[in-house]
Design a protein around this motif. Structure first.
Motif, short mmCIF file in Angstrom:
data_model
loop_
_atom_site.label_atom_id
_atom_site.label_comp_id
_atom_site.label_asym_id
_atom_site.label_seq_id
_atom_site.Cartn_x
_atom_site.Cartn_y
_atom_site.Cartn_z
N GLU A 77 2.08 1.67 -3.34
CA GLU A 77 1.05 2.19 -4.31
C GLU A 77 0.80 3.69 -3.87
OE1 GLU A 77 -2.38 -0.15 -3.39
OE2 GLU A 77 -2.22 -1.45 -5.28
N ASN A 106 -6.22 4.67 -11.93
CA ASN A 106 -5.12 5.51 -12.01
C ASN A 106 -4.04 4.62 -12.72
OD1 ASN A 106 -4.70 4.14 -9.71
ND2 ASN A 106 -4.28 5.80 -8.39
N MET A 142 -5.36 9.57 -4.27
CA MET A 142 -5.96 8.37 -3.63
C MET A 142 -5.89 8.26 -2.23
SD MET A 142 -5.31 4.57 -5.37
CE MET A 142 -6.22 3.25 -4.99
N ARG A 180 -7.81 0.79 -8.91
CA ARG A 180 -6.50 0.81 -9.47
C ARG A 180 -6.23 1.04 -10.97
NH1 ARG A 180 -6.85 -0.74 -4.44
NH2 ARG A 180 -5.22 -0.37 -3.01
N GLU A 228 3.26 5.84 -5.66
CA GLU A 228 2.97 5.72 -7.01
C GLU A 228 1.95 6.51 -7.55
OE1 GLU A 228 3.01 1.79 -8.66
OE2 GLU A 228 5.04 1.70 -8.48
N ALA A 229 0.73 6.21 -6.51
CA ALA A 229 -0.36 7.16 -7.07
C ALA A 229 -0.22 8.59 -7.07
CB ALA A 229 -1.47 6.76 -6.05
N PHE A 230 0.70 9.14 -5.95
CA PHE A 230 0.66 10.47 -6.06
C PHE A 230 1.87 10.97 -7.22
CE2 PHE A 230 -1.12 9.99 -1.99
CZ PHE A 230 -1.84 10.98 -2.07
N LEU A 234 -2.59 2.05 -11.66
CA LEU A 234 -1.53 1.23 -10.45
C LEU A 234 -1.52 -0.18 -10.87
CD1 LEU A 234 -2.45 2.61 -6.90
CD2 LEU A 234 -0.42 3.07 -8.29
N GLU A 258 0.79 -1.03 -0.03
CA GLU A 258 0.01 -0.01 -0.11
C GLU A 258 0.81 1.24 -0.01
OE1 GLU A 258 -2.86 0.47 3.04
OE2 GLU A 258 -4.65 0.25 1.46
N PHE A 263 -6.40 5.50 0.83
CA PHE A 263 -6.15 3.92 1.00
C PHE A 263 -7.00 3.29 2.30
CE2 PHE A 263 -2.72 5.22 -1.60
CZ PHE A 263 -2.80 4.34 -2.44
#
Lengths: 281, 410
Positions: free
Chosen positions: A187, B85, B120, B82, A190-192, B87, A184, B122
């Motif tokens: 992730e 975006n 995002m 996911r 990466e998501a940012f 991922l 997480e 989580f």
């Protein structure tokens, strides 16, 4: 039935291979031996030039603050180092310390990037893992032979042998540490919109630091043990006393040199461990 | 409430997902072919060894909308978010954000979208334990190389928005779960993204905190007008938050609609089963369970008419309105009968005004408290005008899921 074919001349092949390497790369090995040797001599002689009292005080103060202002390690360092000095092993201690310092530093400089590479690519991991196993399980003495072939005798081949023997834990633990970073968190970075380098330096390495430090601690301890064995190819230091005591069956001087190594080992181990644990809190 | 939400959308879609598919495993081509032939997830797994994560999902999300994707675990909802975006790389299909296709972008363009348009949140918060709360909140800006003072300022503002300004120098482990997720939300908001992707963001919180966070999210959304794609496995949460809900099963979207559409017209057995257990008291309103009211007009009728009406209908009290249908009160059969005997002509003399009233959009949940202990039916009013009555029987019928409830109003 087992005689399917005559003996494969692995030993001969290895000899020829090593000789070829020695000849082909002598342009590389010789200057390494020369400059590196000079550098190490310089390091150890400058360490020896510092008055022992000053060294002991500095170590004790560092120990005191690193272990969170507790006296245990500091007192042990003072008594232990004083004992080594008392046994007139101080210069040899400095030689051994130089060897450990240089070979551990090189191990970390080489090992951490390889570990990072392994963690990023499963192919690299699959290739490196058996090589690391090989490096660690081959009896340490065996490394001394090509080391002598490449670099002659003295400190430099000692460092070379110890490098091969002691680097694997740093590589392994770096790989493990980065792979263990929670999915997480990766992730999230990466998501940012992190780049690969940002992900590595801002998330993965800080998160894996503990594990990597444990690997480095192992590396330092392994290189200390190797440095003793390296006395067989002329590396100076406490190991040489152990070796000569062995050859002369002199229990007393062997024991004294051994105690010196143990004291050094404990101090180095506690220093690297407490530095790691302290950062955890 | 329903109408208001509909107006809020209205703009052009900010996200348009077309035929989005993810197949995990090696034999993706074969699996895609079988998928197009309409085979189920299990059959495809059996034949190809590949797992269908998301099966040809298509939907669009309008600006300012809370779009909830709901399904049980394993339904592919987390994979779907996911994919949005990237991922997870989609196997096929497209994701359009403001008209740009995310699925065809190179890494650099994708990073730009992630930094500027999509943030995002989580499920397990995913805060960086080695950073302080402030440093966590500024992460998104830091990797965009925003100037240090500016990013600290913006992160601080985001933390203020979620009510965490006092904790900026703590580390995540010092905070409770609810507070940690506020940090997660602040981190996502600090970038000022157009779209928030929230992956089961409140599922790890305990029920009370969860409800609080839901309320705050609704408030935040109302003030900041962000588009939110919210993933959840909790139908109550979906119904509370969602302007529209997409229900997923085995990787495919089974139904998309407003909460009421989903509850009232389940697209198939699966949806029906899903909504069966929902707490209907929070969804159904007075509007759904009220009956056409019997009433007498205070300006035209006297006790005699009132009594006749009550006898005809078999009820013991009747509501009283004026000519504009404004609710005045009620009269009981006993009083009307006494009045008739005593020859009283004016209903005003026996009118009781301690009547219980609810608005049309009051939920059943609240109606319980009103109807409890009330001997007479509860009146439903709209702008003080009588719209209907609720008798106890209707409340119980609605609770039991009785289909006679006035669903056609929905």
């Amino acid at each position: 039935m087992l005689k399917l074919m005559s003996q494969i001349p692995i030993a001969d092949y290895t000899d020829t291979f090593t000789k070829k390497i020695t000849n082909a790369f002598s342009f590389l090995f010789d200057p390494i031996k020369e400059h590196f040797g000079n550098m190490m001599d310089f390091t150890s002689s400058s360490l020896s030039a510092i008055p022992p009292v000053v060294v002991i005080i500095i170590v004790a103060i560092l120990a005191f603050f690193l272990s969170g202002k507790k006296f245990g390690l500091a007192v042990f360092s003072i008594v232990g180092l004083w004992l080594i000095h008392n046994q007139e092993l101080w210069d040899k201690l400095m030689d051994t310390f130089t060897l450990v310092l240089i070979s551990s530093l090189l191990s970390v400089i080489i090992g951490v990037p390889i570990g990072i590479w392994m963690s990023k690519s499963s192919i690299v991991e699959a290739i490196c893992k058996p090589i690391l196993d090989f490096m660690q399980t081959m009896p340490a003495f065996v490394y001394l032979i090509p080391a002598v072939a490449f670099f002659g005798i003295g400190m430099v081949p000692g460092v070379f042998a110890s490098l091969i023997f002691a680097t694997p834990p740093t590589v392994r633990f770096t790989n493990l540490g980065i792979r263990q970073v929670s999915k997480e968190l990766v992730e999230a970075s990466e998501a940012f919109g992190s780049t690969g380098a940002q992900k590595l330096f801002k998330v993965e390495l800080p998160m894996a630091r503990q594990t990597i430090m444990a690997g480095i601690n192992q590396t330092v301890m392994l290189s200390l043990s190797m440095v003793v064995i390296a006395s067989m190819i002329g590396a100076p230091g406490l190991g040489r006393d152990v070796l000569s005591a062995l050859q002369r069956a002199s229990v007393g001087s062997g024991f004294v040199a051994g105690i010196g190594i143990v004291i050094l080992a404990i101090i180095i181990d506690r220093f690297t461990q407490t530095a790691n644990n302290k950062n955890k809190d | 409430m329903h109408e208001k939400k509909k107006r809020k959308g209205g703009g052009m879609p900010i996200i348009q997902v077309e035929n989005l598919t993810k197949v995990f495993g090696k034999n993706t081509k074969q699996a895609l072919k079988l998928m197009n032939e309409g085979l189920s997830k299990n059959e495809i797994l059996e034949k190809t060894g590949s797992t269908v994560g998301v099966n040809r999902a298509s939907f669009s999300v309008e600006a300012g909308e809370i779009f909830v994707i709901m399904g049980l675990s394993g339904s592919g909802k987390s994979t779907l978010v996911r994919l949005i975006n990237r991922l997870i790389e989609p196997t096929q299909g497209s994701i359009l954000i403001d008209g740009e296709d995310l699925s065809k972008m190179d890494k650099k363009a994708l990073r730009k979208i992630r930094r500027e348009k999509l943030s995002m949140v989580f499920q397990r918060f995913a805060l960086f334990p080695h950073r302080t709360i402030l440093e966590n909140a500024e992460f998104g800006l830091e990797i965009q190389n925003v100037d240090k003072t500016e990013r600290k300022e913006r992160a601080r503002k985001a933390l203020e928005l979620v009510g965490l300004n006092g904790y900026i120098q703590q580390t995540p482990s010092q905070l409770s779960g609810g507070m940690q997720q506020r940090v997660g939300l602040a981190r996502a908001l600090a970038n000022d993204p157009e779209v928030l992707l929230m992956d089961e963001a409140f599922s790890a919180l305990d029920p009370l905190i969860r409800k609080e966070m839901q309320d705050e999210l609704i408030d935040l959304q109302a003030s900041m007008k962000k588009t939110i794609i919210f993933i959840t496995h909790d139908l109550d949460e979906a119904l509370r938050l969602g302007d529209r809900i997409a229900l997923m099963k085995d990787g495919a979207i089974v139904q998309i609609g407003t909460p009421e559409e989903i509850l009232v017209n389940p697209a198939n057995d699966y949806v029906e089963k899903f909504v069966e257990d929902v707490d209907r008291t929070k969804i159904l309103t007075a509007h759904h369970i009220m009956k056409r009211p019997e009433a007498v007009n205070i300006e035209k009728h006297g006790p005699r008419v009132a009594l006749e009406r009550m006898q005809k209908e078999g009820i013991s009290s009747i509501l009283v309105v004026d000519s504009q249908r404004n609710l005045k009160g009620y009269v009981t059969a006993d009083d009307a009968s006494d009045a008739k005997k005593n020859n009283i002509r004016d209903l005003n003399e026996i009118l009781k005004t301690d009547i219980k009233k609810v608005e049309k959009d009051t939920t059943m949940h609240e109606i319980f408290n009103v109807i409890n202990g009330s001997p007479i039916p509860v009146a439903v009013v709209e702008d003080e005008k009588l719209a209907g009555i609720i008798v106890r029987g209707a409340v119980i019928a609605a609770l039991a899921g009785d289909s006679e409830v006035n669903m056609e109003h929905a």
